[in-house]
Design an enzyme around this catalytic site. Structure first.
Site, short mmCIF file in Angstrom:
data_model
loop_
_atom_site.label_atom_id
_atom_site.label_comp_id
_atom_site.label_asym_id
_atom_site.label_seq_id
_atom_site.Cartn_x
_atom_site.Cartn_y
_atom_site.Cartn_z
N ILE A 62 -3.20 -7.35 14.42
CA ILE A 62 -2.18 -7.23 15.47
C ILE A 62 -2.72 -6.42 16.64
O ILE A 62 -2.57 -6.79 17.80
CB ILE A 62 -0.90 -6.57 14.90
N ASP B 256 -4.67 -6.20 5.22
CA ASP B 256 -5.70 -7.01 5.86
C ASP B 256 -5.66 -8.45 5.39
O ASP B 256 -6.07 -9.35 6.10
CB ASP B 256 -7.08 -6.41 5.58
N ASN C 69 0.86 -1.19 0.00
CA ASN C 69 0.00 0.00 0.00
C ASN C 69 0.89 1.24 0.00
O ASN C 69 2.12 1.12 0.03
CB ASN C 69 -0.96 -0.03 1.20
N PHE D 132 -4.48 3.41 14.73
CA PHE D 132 -4.73 4.43 13.70
C PHE D 132 -5.93 3.98 12.88
O PHE D 132 -6.20 2.78 12.78
CB PHE D 132 -3.50 4.61 12.80
N LYS E 195 -11.79 -2.95 18.38
CA LYS E 195 -10.44 -3.48 18.57
C LYS E 195 -10.02 -3.53 20.04
O LYS E 195 -9.06 -4.19 20.39
CB LYS E 195 -9.43 -2.63 17.80
O1 C5P Z 1 -8.91 -2.27 10.66
P1 C5P Z 1 -7.97 -1.21 10.21
O2 C5P Z 1 -6.90 -1.70 9.29
O3 C5P Z 1 -8.62 0.02 9.66
O4 C5P Z 1 -7.27 -0.75 11.58
C1 C5P Z 1 -6.21 0.11 11.60
C2 C5P Z 1 -5.42 -0.06 12.87
O5 C5P Z 1 -5.25 -1.44 13.17
C3 C5P Z 1 -4.01 0.49 12.73
O6 C5P Z 1 -3.59 0.91 14.00
C4 C5P Z 1 -3.23 -0.71 12.24
O7 C5P Z 1 -1.84 -0.59 12.56
C5 C5P Z 1 -3.89 -1.84 13.00
N1 C5P Z 1 -3.95 -3.12 12.27
C6 C5P Z 1 -3.31 -4.22 12.78
N2 C5P Z 1 -3.36 -5.43 12.15
C7 C5P Z 1 -4.06 -5.58 11.01
C8 C5P Z 1 -4.73 -4.47 10.47
C9 C5P Z 1 -4.65 -3.26 11.13
O8 C5P Z 1 -2.67 -4.08 13.82
N3 C5P Z 1 -4.10 -6.76 10.41
#
Ligand code: C5P
Length: 397
Positions: A304, A275, A207, A321, A339
């Protein structure tokens, strides 16, 4: 306040004369200076002038029977609050990066468990040489701090990067490290950058995250005195100095690095984690097939942030974020609850905002108390403000 002690290693370079001024500044600020002069350093400043200004005898040789009897080099390496190397020559940096210990200065630097700050000084071509840049990256990854070098006219007549930072700048960097700051003694993990999810050994899904905001946050937390572990995907901006760098590629690697870095007082997850990953990634380069187009199958990556929030080792403060393109505050507030994190830093990454990959950010901070819109400002200002808020939150009972 206890008197702060600086072990000052003076390497061999014309900039060594500026270290005499640095000694005066340190002593003027009430600090104790123990000087070490390398053999090459003695070619530029005399032991007598260094000792007179420092008010302390100069350590010079590794195998000095008299000095070893008074204080061994291991003890010497640990007797200070901070070790400063100024000027740090290309040779000293190479020795440090390679773990060599063939004279007093390099032995002290290998034996110490005290924070180290380098003020490099060398010819511009030596600074830009691939070997020096490799050593710089290694030392940064080892948590060594840097001040300078600056760009300008050099004693050798050339122009460019390689001039030692001015004594006042080095003094400011020393003071910032020694006075601690509100996050002294805290460990904070910051994730940053994109992840790369392989399709085959040469192709990947990524990305547009540059890593600029995460890098700025790590630097701002470091400046307030925190020990920072910086877990970064393949970002386009270089990582900051003075933090522990953990480079990763995929979301799964990032999760492993974050979990391995625990425990922490706070975690800031600024990374743009993919994702999904390709479930049927090939272990050889996929060929253009006559029979048709390849079909990629996807598997969900671990979240994570959510996993960390649900874990037994959850840090006191977890910040996520949210990069959205519509209904930013509303989606972010839902994400905070889903989350299980404490705060969400939400921003609008629609292409017309220029935020993703740009130098500025306009964020909304979502906490339990509600949503706060911050004005649009440089990413380093967003980082400084967030770091202050983190310091306040961790100080609260
Ligand atoms: O669900 P989304 O990707 O919008 O969430 C964003 C937040 O979740 C960010 O803080 C990102 O670092 C974290 N994140 C994560 N693991 C993932 C996807 C997003 O820790 N697989």
């Amino acid at each position: 306040m206890d008197q702060k002690r600086v072990l000052l290693i003076i390497g061999g370079g014309i900039a060594a004369y500026k270290s005499l001024l640095l000694i005066r500044l340190l002593r003027g600020a009430g600090m104790a200076v123990t000087p070490v002069l390398t053999r090459a350093g003695e070619e530029f400043v005399t032991p007598l002038s260094v000792a007179a200004l420092a008010g302390h005898k100069v350590h010079r040789a590794l195998f000095d029977l008299g000095q070893e009897a008074e204080m061994g080099h291991i003890e010497l390496s640990r007797s200070a609050d901070l070790i400063v190397v100024a000027p740090a020559t290309a040779d000293l940096m190479a020795k440090m990066a390679g773990g060599q210990a063939d004279d007093l200065a390099s032995t002290l630097l290998l034996a110490t468990d005290t924070p180290v700050l380098l003020a490099p000084a060398m010819n511009v071509r030596m600074w830009h040489h691939a070997a020096t840049q490799r050593n710089l990256a290694t030392l940064r990854g080892d948590g060594i701090g840097f001040v300078g070098p600056n760009e300008g006219e050099m004693a050798c007549g050339e122009y460019g990067l390689g001039r030692m930072a001015e004594p006042e700048e080095i003094m400011a960097a020393i003071t910032a490290r020694l006075t601690g700051g509100p996050l002294a003694g805290r460990h904070i993990i910051v994730t940053s950058g994109p992840t790369h999810e392989p399709i085959d050994p040469v192709r990947y899904i990524a990305n547009r995250s540059s890593g600029a905001q995460g890098t700025a946050i790590a630097a701002a937390l470091r400046d307030l005195g925190a020990r920072v572990t910086f877990v970064t995907g393949p970002a386009t901006v270089p990582p900051p100095d003075g933090v522990q760098i953990r480079r990763v590629e995929t979301a799964q690697d990032m999760q492993a690095a974050v979990m391995a870095a625990l425990p922490a007082d706070a975690v800031v997850m600024a990374a743009a984690v993919a994702d999904w990953r390709v479930a049927n990634a090939s272990d050889h380069k996929m060929k253009k097939a006559i029979s048709g187009l390849p079909v990629l199958e996807f598997a969900e990556n671990p979240d994570i942030l959510a996993t960390l929030c649900a874990s037994a080792q959850r840090p006191k403060l977890v910040i996520g974020f949210a990069a959205e393109t519509q209904n930013v505050a509303e989606y972010a507030a839902q994400k905070r609850l889903r989350k299980g994190c404490d705060w969400i830093v939400a921003n609008d990454v629609s292409p017309q905002t220029g935020i993703m990959g740009g130098g500025e950010n306009a964020v909304t901070l979502i906490t339990e108390a509600g949503a706060e819109d911050w004005p649009r400002m440089g990413k380093d200002h967003v980082a400084a403000r967030l770091a202050q808020r983190i310091a306040q939150a961790l100080a609260a009972p």
